[in-house]
Design an enzyme around this catalytic site. Structure first.
Site, mmCIF file in Angstrom:
data_model
loop_
_atom_site.group_PDB
_atom_site.id
_atom_site.type_symbol
_atom_site.label_atom_id
_atom_site.label_comp_id
_atom_site.label_asym_id
_atom_site.label_seq_id
_atom_site.Cartn_x
_atom_site.Cartn_y
_atom_site.Cartn_z
ATOM 1 N N TYR A 55 -9.279 5.902 7.187
ATOM 2 C CA TYR A 55 -9.254 6.050 9.148
ATOM 3 C C TYR A 55 -10.344 6.583 9.103
ATOM 4 O O TYR A 55 -9.923 8.263 8.867
ATOM 5 C CB TYR A 55 -7.733 6.689 9.074
ATOM 6 C CG TYR A 55 -7.336 5.022 9.807
ATOM 7 C CD1 TYR A 55 -6.383 4.938 8.670
ATOM 8 C CD2 TYR A 55 -6.447 4.430 10.767
ATOM 9 C CE1 TYR A 55 -5.343 3.647 9.275
ATOM 10 C CE2 TYR A 55 -5.729 3.502 10.913
ATOM 11 C CZ TYR A 55 -5.077 2.959 9.918
ATOM 12 O OH TYR A 55 -3.853 2.450 10.039
ATOM 13 N N LYS A 86 1.109 0.698 15.215
ATOM 14 C CA LYS A 86 2.382 -0.409 15.533
ATOM 15 C C LYS A 86 2.697 -1.312 16.039
ATOM 16 O O LYS A 86 3.625 -1.860 16.357
ATOM 17 C CB LYS A 86 2.898 1.675 15.986
ATOM 18 C CG LYS A 86 2.651 2.312 14.960
ATOM 19 C CD LYS A 86 3.836 1.977 14.903
ATOM 20 C CE LYS A 86 4.313 3.266 13.779
ATOM 21 N NZ LYS A 86 4.051 3.096 11.936
ATOM 22 N N HIS A 88 0.783 -1.333 0.036
ATOM 23 C CA HIS A 88 -0.009 -0.112 -0.121
ATOM 24 C C HIS A 88 0.701 1.204 0.187
ATOM 25 O O HIS A 88 1.565 1.184 0.920
ATOM 26 C CB HIS A 88 -0.815 0.575 1.568
ATOM 27 C CG HIS A 88 -2.504 -0.651 1.273
ATOM 28 N ND1 HIS A 88 -3.093 -0.360 2.005
ATOM 29 C CD2 HIS A 88 -2.343 -2.064 -0.015
ATOM 30 C CE1 HIS A 88 -4.457 -1.417 1.335
ATOM 31 N NE2 HIS A 88 -3.759 -2.577 0.357
ATOM 32 N N TYR A 147 3.905 6.465 10.154
ATOM 33 C CA TYR A 147 2.969 5.106 9.641
ATOM 34 C C TYR A 147 3.618 4.009 9.073
ATOM 35 O O TYR A 147 3.872 3.102 8.637
ATOM 36 C CB TYR A 147 1.664 6.261 8.705
ATOM 37 C CG TYR A 147 0.905 5.213 8.571
ATOM 38 C CD1 TYR A 147 -0.234 4.878 9.863
ATOM 39 C CD2 TYR A 147 0.398 4.535 7.466
ATOM 40 C CE1 TYR A 147 -1.469 4.154 8.941
ATOM 41 C CE2 TYR A 147 0.154 3.193 6.765
ATOM 42 C CZ TYR A 147 -1.616 3.042 8.069
ATOM 43 O OH TYR A 147 -2.150 2.054 8.085
ATOM 44 N N PRO A 156 -4.297 0.513 18.791
ATOM 45 C CA PRO A 156 -4.196 -0.241 17.532
ATOM 46 C C PRO A 156 -4.058 0.582 16.490
ATOM 47 O O PRO A 156 -4.300 1.279 15.699
ATOM 48 C CB PRO A 156 -4.989 -1.076 17.336
ATOM 49 C CG PRO A 156 -6.224 -0.802 18.673
ATOM 50 C CD PRO A 156 -5.644 -0.423 19.760
HETATM 51 P P1 FAD Z 1 1.995 -11.648 22.146
HETATM 52 O O1 FAD Z 1 1.815 -12.095 20.379
HETATM 53 O O2 FAD Z 1 0.644 -11.394 23.262
HETATM 54 O O3 FAD Z 1 2.873 -12.519 22.922
HETATM 55 C C1 FAD Z 1 2.772 -13.562 23.621
HETATM 56 C C2 FAD Z 1 2.762 -14.771 23.908
HETATM 57 O O4 FAD Z 1 3.148 -15.714 25.009
HETATM 58 C C3 FAD Z 1 1.113 -15.419 23.561
HETATM 59 O O5 FAD Z 1 1.771 -16.510 22.630
HETATM 60 C C4 FAD Z 1 0.934 -16.174 25.089
HETATM 61 O O6 FAD Z 1 0.435 -17.135 25.469
HETATM 62 C C5 FAD Z 1 2.373 -16.686 25.645
HETATM 63 N N1 FAD Z 1 2.835 -16.147 27.384
HETATM 64 C C6 FAD Z 1 1.607 -15.417 27.594
HETATM 65 N N2 FAD Z 1 2.193 -15.943 29.190
HETATM 66 C C7 FAD Z 1 2.882 -16.900 29.285
HETATM 67 C C8 FAD Z 1 3.656 -17.907 30.219
HETATM 68 N N3 FAD Z 1 3.521 -16.996 31.493
HETATM 69 N N4 FAD Z 1 4.620 -18.862 29.382
HETATM 70 C C9 FAD Z 1 4.702 -19.040 28.363
HETATM 71 N N5 FAD Z 1 4.491 -18.267 27.099
HETATM 72 C C10 FAD Z 1 3.477 -16.981 27.789
HETATM 73 N N6 FAD Z 1 -1.536 -4.664 16.886
HETATM 74 C C11 FAD Z 1 -1.557 -3.957 15.663
HETATM 75 O O7 FAD Z 1 -0.705 -3.722 14.931
HETATM 76 N N7 FAD Z 1 -3.231 -3.680 15.161
HETATM 77 C C12 FAD Z 1 -4.185 -4.219 15.582
HETATM 78 O O8 FAD Z 1 -4.856 -4.677 15.064
HETATM 79 C C13 FAD Z 1 -4.214 -5.005 16.426
HETATM 80 N N8 FAD Z 1 -5.190 -5.652 17.039
HETATM 81 C C14 FAD Z 1 -4.626 -6.036 18.468
HETATM 82 C C15 FAD Z 1 -5.732 -6.948 19.182
HETATM 83 C C16 FAD Z 1 -5.311 -7.432 19.984
HETATM 84 C C17 FAD Z 1 -6.520 -8.644 20.593
HETATM 85 C C18 FAD Z 1 -4.316 -7.518 20.537
HETATM 86 C C19 FAD Z 1 -4.050 -8.817 22.101
HETATM 87 C C20 FAD Z 1 -2.854 -6.789 20.595
HETATM 88 C C21 FAD Z 1 -3.667 -6.426 19.052
HETATM 89 N N9 FAD Z 1 -2.111 -5.730 18.286
HETATM 90 C C22 FAD Z 1 -2.095 -5.104 16.613
HETATM 91 C C23 FAD Z 1 -1.187 -5.993 18.881
HETATM 92 C C24 FAD Z 1 -0.146 -6.930 18.314
HETATM 93 O O9 FAD Z 1 -1.030 -8.024 18.075
HETATM 94 C C25 FAD Z 1 0.540 -7.225 19.255
HETATM 95 O O10 FAD Z 1 1.760 -6.444 19.060
HETATM 96 C C26 FAD Z 1 1.324 -8.645 18.938
HETATM 97 O O11 FAD Z 1 0.714 -9.923 19.177
HETATM 98 C C27 FAD Z 1 3.152 -8.644 19.387
HETATM 99 O O12 FAD Z 1 3.412 -9.818 20.210
HETATM 100 P P2 FAD Z 1 4.220 -10.160 20.636
HETATM 101 O O13 FAD Z 1 5.242 -11.534 20.504
HETATM 102 O O14 FAD Z 1 4.916 -9.482 21.622
HETATM 103 O O15 FAD Z 1 3.417 -10.452 22.031
HETATM 104 C C1 DHB Z 2 -5.675 -3.306 11.343
HETATM 105 C C2 DHB Z 2 -5.393 -2.578 12.513
HETATM 106 C C3 DHB Z 2 -4.984 -1.981 13.649
HETATM 107 O O1 DHB Z 2 -4.427 -1.303 13.992
HETATM 108 C C4 DHB Z 2 -4.691 -0.664 12.023
HETATM 109 O O2 DHB Z 2 -4.104 0.563 12.356
HETATM 110 C C5 DHB Z 2 -4.858 -0.463 10.340
HETATM 111 C C6 DHB Z 2 -5.189 -2.399 9.748
HETATM 112 C C7 DHB Z 2 -5.368 -4.417 10.368
HETATM 113 O O3 DHB Z 2 -6.134 -5.407 11.692
HETATM 114 O O4 DHB Z 2 -6.244 -4.500 9.125
#
Ligand code: FAD
Ligand code: DHB
Length: 396
Positions: free
Chosen positions: A201, A297, A72, A387, A293
């Site tokens: 947005y 980021k 994009h 962005y 979100p």
């Molecule tokens: P996570 O993906 O949270 O992974 C952490 C892992 O550690 C999980 O699998 C968990 O099960 C595991 N864990 C937890 N505790 C323990 C333990 N005690 N022992 C072993 N394992 C454990 N970001 C965006 O950019 N756009 C979005 O639209 C967006 N939507 C989101 C919606 C939701 C509901 C959530 C929760 C987050 C969203 N995010 C979004 C943020 C993005 O998904 C996260 O920033 C990203 O997943 C971060 O990755 P991570 O691996 O650091 O953490």
């Molecule tokens: C999506 C989520 C976001 O938070 C965003 O800023 C743009 C796209 C998505 O889930 O596609």
């Protein structure tokens, strides 16, 4: 068992770090609380920065992104009904973002992990960190009823916001910065063509809306909803009606609706824990910080943390640069705070106020801010360069 690095959590942070280190010959073991199917099924982010894509390529998992990801070169911001395009490519000198779902990133990384032969324990229970400030830290856990002891040199806490790693840092050392926003996002995934070829947005007086996508035939939409709303309050028909009302007419009349594949509610929070390391423990991704979100980021910030830690560990192991170990937190936090700022800015610009006392004034401020940013070369460039993702800090 022994390894150089114990990785807690098999989300994108843990899997990507594990894969990069595996390739560099630095062996690691991943411990994950949930099952592989559960981790794979979580629908979350959808927008990847160039730096994230480059790092995934470096990890050897760029193949499917390059085939199936959608580049994009712009996005749209809407205030009331007027649409403005941010030309990412022109404003940043060739920058862009990639549409590719977190579910797919996770799937690619899980496959690479299996192929690399790196050890992973899913459904690991009672994970506990020990002696993180000692010479030989170790992790204990239970797997399929059996107790294990994992001796390691370093530990990466990649266990997300609700993980346990962060809580191993003593309260007098850890400072937490937090802001909880007074609304949630309701997300809906459907097998319908996106309403527009780029992301839109929307700041509408009824609340924020976002039109995103996963492919030419799969859409992801979000609505700002009150904290008190539950999923049951939002059958598909109500979601589509509300989305239509918040879109400018030129988009609303083109919206194609269909059955939802998934619906979920996400709270919005800004949170940063400082420092991001303690002894031999490093916090990576959501374990150390959460952004709302709105700026897309969260996942990208996890990737830049991974990149910083990976480059440090590689230099420490291969070039004996152990002096770099103590610098992880400072290097990572510089970029973390900038992404925290941008996500907060986008959230404030696009959501409607829920405090009646200030609502009218805040809306005027938002309109002035919109007018300013959309009609200033500097303003447009500022949004565009944030962005697509600010540059990574060097590790040297
Ligand atoms: P996570 O993906 O949270 O992974 C952490 C892992 O550690 C999980 O699998 C968990 O099960 C595991 N864990 C937890 N505790 C323990 C333990 N005690 N022992 C072993 N394992 C454990 N970001 C965006 O950019 N756009 C979005 O639209 C967006 N939507 C989101 C919606 C939701 C509901 C959530 C929760 C987050 C969203 N995010 C979004 C943020 C993005 O998904 C996260 O920033 C990203 O997943 C971060 O990755 P991570 O691996 O650091 O953490
Ligand atoms: C999506 C989520 C976001 O938070 C965003 O800023 C743009 C796209 C998505 O889930 O596609």
């Amino acid at each position: 068992i022994t390894c150089k690095l114990a990785i807690i959590g098999a989300g994108p942070s843990g899997l990507l770090l594990g894969q990069l280190l595996q390739q560099a010959g630095i062996d690691n073991v991943i411990l994950e609380k949930k099952s592989a199917e559960y981790v794979q099924g979580r629908i979350r982010a959808g927008v990847l920065e160039q730096g994230t894509v480059d790092l995934l390529r470096e990890a050897g998992v760029g193949h499917r992104i390059d085939m199936e990801g959608i580049v994009h070169e712009g996005l749209e911001l809407v205030f009331d009904s007027s649409r403005d395009r941010i030309d990412l490519k022109r404003l940043t000198g060739d920058g862009s973002v990639m549409i590719y779902g977190q579910t797919e990133v996770t799937r690619d990384l899980m496959e690479a992990r299996r192929a690399s032969g790196g050890a992973s324990f899913y459904e690991a229970e009672h994970v506990q960190l020990h002696d993180v400030t000692g010479v030989q830290p170790y992790v204990t856990f239970t797997h399929e009823g059996q107790p294990f002891r994992l001796a390691c040199e370093y530990i990466a806490g990649c266990d997300g916001y609700h993980g346990m790693s962060r809580h191993c840092i003593p309260k007098e050392i850890l400072t937490e910065y937090e802001r909880v926003y007074p609304f949630n996002w309701l997300g809906l995934l459907s097998d319908t063509p996106p309403v527009h070829h780029e992301l839109v947005y929307v700041n509408h007086e009824r609340g924020f809306a976002l039109c995103s996508q996963r492919s030419a035939s799969r859409s992801r939409y979000y609505l700002q909803v009150p904290l008190t709303d539950r999923l049951d309050d939002w059958p598909d028909s109500r979601f589509w009606d509300e989305l239509k009302r918040r879109l400018p007419q030129s988009l609303a009349e083109r919206l194609i609706i269909g059955a939802s594949l998934e619906k979920s509610i996400t709270p919005l929070r800004s949170y940063v824990a400082e420092p991001m390391q303690y002894g031999k423990l490093f916090l990576v991704g959501d374990a150390a910080h959460i952004v709302p979100p709105t700026g897309a980021k969260g996942l990208n910030l996890a990737a830049s943390d991974v990149c910083t830690l990976y480059r440090i560990l590689k230099k420490a192991y291969h070039e004996n640069r152990v002096d770099l170990i103590g610098r992880y937190s400072d290097i990572a936090l510089r970029r973390v705070w900038k992404a925290t700022r941008f996500s907060w800015f986008m959230t404030s610009l696009l959501h409607t106020s829920v405090t009646p006392d200030h609502a009218a004034f805040e809306r005027k401020m938002q309109r002035a801010e919109f007018d300013y940013y959309m009609n200033s070369a500097a303003g447009l460039k500022s949004i565009a360069e944030n962005y697509i993702g600010l540059p990574y800090d060097l590790v040297e």
